[in-house]
Design a protein around this motif. Structure first.
Motif, mmCIF file in Angstrom:
data_model
loop_
_atom_site.group_PDB
_atom_site.id
_atom_site.type_symbol
_atom_site.label_atom_id
_atom_site.label_comp_id
_atom_site.label_asym_id
_atom_site.label_seq_id
_atom_site.Cartn_x
_atom_site.Cartn_y
_atom_site.Cartn_z
ATOM 1 N N UNK A 1 -3.526 -0.547 -10.832
ATOM 2 C CA UNK A 1 -4.164 0.329 -9.848
ATOM 3 C C UNK A 1 -4.474 -0.443 -8.578
ATOM 4 N N UNK A 2 -5.000 -1.663 -8.737
ATOM 5 C CA UNK A 2 -5.318 -2.490 -7.564
ATOM 6 C C UNK A 2 -4.064 -2.790 -6.751
ATOM 7 N N UNK A 3 -2.967 -3.080 -7.441
ATOM 8 C CA UNK A 3 -1.713 -3.365 -6.735
ATOM 9 C C UNK A 3 -1.232 -2.139 -5.958
ATOM 10 N N UNK A 4 -1.323 -0.961 -6.573
ATOM 11 C CA UNK A 4 -0.879 0.266 -5.900
ATOM 12 C C UNK A 4 -1.736 0.563 -4.672
ATOM 13 N N UNK A 5 -3.046 0.386 -4.808
ATOM 14 C CA UNK A 5 -3.937 0.643 -3.671
ATOM 15 C C UNK A 5 -3.625 -0.303 -2.518
ATOM 16 N N UNK A 6 -3.445 -1.591 -2.839
ATOM 17 C CA UNK A 6 -3.125 -2.573 -1.795
ATOM 18 C C UNK A 6 -1.781 -2.253 -1.152
ATOM 19 N N UNK A 7 -0.799 -1.890 -1.970
ATOM 20 C CA UNK A 7 0.538 -1.564 -1.444
ATOM 21 C C UNK A 7 0.471 -0.425 -0.433
ATOM 22 N N UNK A 8 -0.126 0.688 -0.830
ATOM 23 C CA UNK A 8 -0.142 1.864 0.036
ATOM 24 C C UNK A 8 -0.987 1.614 1.280
ATOM 25 N N UNK A 9 -2.141 0.982 1.100
ATOM 26 C CA UNK A 9 -3.028 0.734 2.244
ATOM 27 C C UNK A 9 -2.368 -0.159 3.284
ATOM 28 N N UNK B 1 -2.753 -9.912 -8.408
ATOM 29 C CA UNK B 1 -3.094 -9.522 -7.049
ATOM 30 C C UNK B 1 -3.214 -10.759 -6.166
ATOM 31 N N UNK B 2 -3.811 -11.829 -6.700
ATOM 32 C CA UNK B 2 -3.945 -13.065 -5.930
ATOM 33 C C UNK B 2 -2.573 -13.639 -5.575
ATOM 34 N N UNK B 3 -1.630 -13.592 -6.525
ATOM 35 C CA UNK B 3 -0.280 -14.080 -6.244
ATOM 36 C C UNK B 3 0.386 -13.230 -5.175
ATOM 37 N N UNK B 4 0.205 -11.909 -5.237
ATOM 38 C CA UNK B 4 0.790 -11.024 -4.228
ATOM 39 C C UNK B 4 0.271 -11.367 -2.835
ATOM 40 N N UNK B 5 -1.030 -11.554 -2.716
ATOM 41 C CA UNK B 5 -1.611 -11.878 -1.412
ATOM 42 C C UNK B 5 -1.093 -13.219 -0.902
#
Length: 509
Positions: free
Chosen positions: A314-322, A488-492
């Motif tokens: 969910x956190x990944x999806x929110x970050x992606x769309x935002x 999420x940390x790796x994505x950022x």
């Protein structure tokens, strides 16, 4: 160099005394009697172990803490000066700097274990910022004090942003120093030849982690003098003596080199010798947050997370769309200008669509700015003999099908910007493996299909590690590493590094 065989080591005192008597004048650690004498030897080796790495670590922590305090103090003063007298604003800034630095220290942000560890360092700053905000809210509630909103929504974020930027700059300098051979930890690797060789290859390819392998201890020498250029300095029963002789700081135990009881005894001995023990399990390419140690019934069970927790998805999806929406709005003029340049300089549409394979093998339509002439597909077969791509990929550094504008767009990845729409639609993620063609998926080997377990990404480890310059096997290895370990940390972190990769244009053609 001939070494005696030490198979099935039980790590008892009798074993070391036997080896000690057989090979005088060299003495094993267990033969040093009484205990006070043994402690004296280890203390002397410990004093010698005040290495360049430790000295750099202390300086790194002290300087970073001083900079954190300065940045947080300036941010606090800048907020306070708007509603307090100058003298009180100075005191508020000093208090803010001290509080922020204390919180970073409380979460381990200045520990040597996080020296040069980007995600760990950044996470400590963000956690400290969260604790500072909680402290300010608690202070306002308990003492009925008036804490301005600017302190929470401006001061603390500025301090955190400044702390992250400082760590990024200092970490880059540290990594450069380590690649030059400075600030490294003297490391001894223990195990069988095949496991040892894998550890040597991995650590040598990543010197920025700070491990310099100075020697090996094997199960049995079998006449082996060195492996991959690293000398064999003893057998497993010699580990602690080698540590004392060579002032090694880290001992890496590979695979199933020692039994549980032997590892426990070795950890005691290495603790007295002032060295750290690290166990490298046989499981490869899996790291935190998927790994955790669960103490159960006197055992230390290494648990591997199988299913990704829903909260992370969910956190990944929110970050992606935002981020995709925000980036799309900011970059829309750039996309429109690039589309106009494509349309005016070559025949054909400005945008190019293609079917790609997404998560779980589902096809979707990907959008890009057109960088080739409209007859590019028809001309591909004639150019196949000159293919410079890795594995299943078709690439040419000087591809005659690419337009002049397209070459510029590819160099700076501007042609990928329309894929922000794919991210908003949910077909793609900001970070993930490269979206493959259907023909590529049909030629995948079994393990490569695991790339399809997550959404393909606009960027990924392949993007920040060389792009088209990567060999096919290396690109697959990076994609599988991401699939197995994403967070999420790796994505950022990947998003941050993508900016640098795009600006330099390395590996893009």
């Amino acid at each position: 160099m001939t070494l005696t065989a030490d198979r099935g080591v039980s790590w008892s005192g009798d074993d070391f005394e036997r080896r000690s008597r057989a090979r005088e004048p060299r003495r094993s650690w267990a033969s040093l009697q009484p205990f006070e004498a043994r402690r004296t030897v280890f203390n002397e080796s410990g004093r010698r172990r005040a290495s360049a790495w430790r000295a750099v670590g202390h300086r790194y922590a002290a300087v970073t803490a001083a900079i954190d305090a300065t940045i947080a103090g300036v941010a606090g003063y800048g907020v306070a000066i708007s509603y307090l007298p100058a003298e009180q604003a100075v005191l508020a800034g000093l208090a803010g700097g001290a509080l922020f630095t204390f919180m970073v220290s409380a979460v381990g942000g200045y520990s040597q274990e996080r020296l040069g560890d980007g995600p760990g360092e950044f996470q400590s700053v963000l956690r400290a910022a969260g604790l500072v905000i909680v402290s300010l809210i608690a202070y306002a509630f308990l003492f009925k004090a008036d804490v301005p909103r600017e302190a929470v929504f401006i001061g603390v974020p500025l301090a955190a942003a400044g702390g992250c930027l400082v760590r990024y700059a200092r970490r880059r300098r540290l990594h450069e120093a380590r690649r030059a051979g400075a600030a490294m930890r003297s490391t001894l690797v223990v195990g069988d030849p095949s496991s040892v060789q894998r550890v040597i290859a991995d650590l040598t390819a990543a010197p920025h982690h700070g491990y310099r392998i100075d020697g090996l201890c094997l199960h049995a020498g079998d006449g082996v003098d060195e492996i991959a250029g690293v000398p064999v300095v003893g057998a497993i029963a010699d580990v602690v003596q080698v540590v004392a002789d060579r002032a090694a700081e880290v001992v890496i135990i590979t695979g199933s080199s020692l039994s549980g009881d032997a590892l426990r005894r070795l950890s005691w001995a290495l603790g007295r010798a002032g060295a750290h023990m690290v166990v490298a399990p046989d499981i490869v390419e899996v790291s935190g947050p998927r790994l955790s140690v669960r103490p159960t019934a006197g055992l230390s069970l290494l648990e591997v997370e199988v299913d990704t927790p829903r909260r992370r998805l969910v956190a990944k999806s929110i970050i992606d769309v935002t981020l995709a929406v925000l980036a799309g709005l900011v970059l829309l003029p750039v996309v429109m200008a690039a589309a106009l340049a494509v349309r005016l300089t070559s025949a054909g549409p400005a945008f190019f669509s293609q079917t790609r394979i997404g998560v779980d093998g589902k096809p979707f339509t990907i959008w890009k700015l057109r960088t080739m002439y409209v007859d590019a597909d028809a001309r591909r077969d004639a150019l196949m003999a000159d293919n410079e791509g890795a594995g299943l990929l078709f690439k040419l550094k000087a591809d005659p099908r690419v337009t002049s504008v397209g070459r510029f767009l590819r160099k700076y990845s501007l042609d990928e910007l329309p894929q922000l729409w794919n991210v908003i639609r949910g077909d793609m993620s900001l970070v993930g493996p490269r979206p493959p063609l259907e023909v590529e998926v049909g030629a995948y080997e079994d393990e490569v299909h695991r790339r399809l377990c997550v959404k393909p990404g606009l960027t990924g480890l392949w993007q920040v590690s060389g792009r088209s310059d990567l060999a096919w096997d290396e690109a697959v290895r990076l994609d599988l590493r991401y699939v197995d370990n994403w967070s999420v940390a790796m994505d950022l972190m990947i998003l941050w590094k993508t900016g640098r990769a795009v600006l330099t244009g390395s590996g893009a053609y």
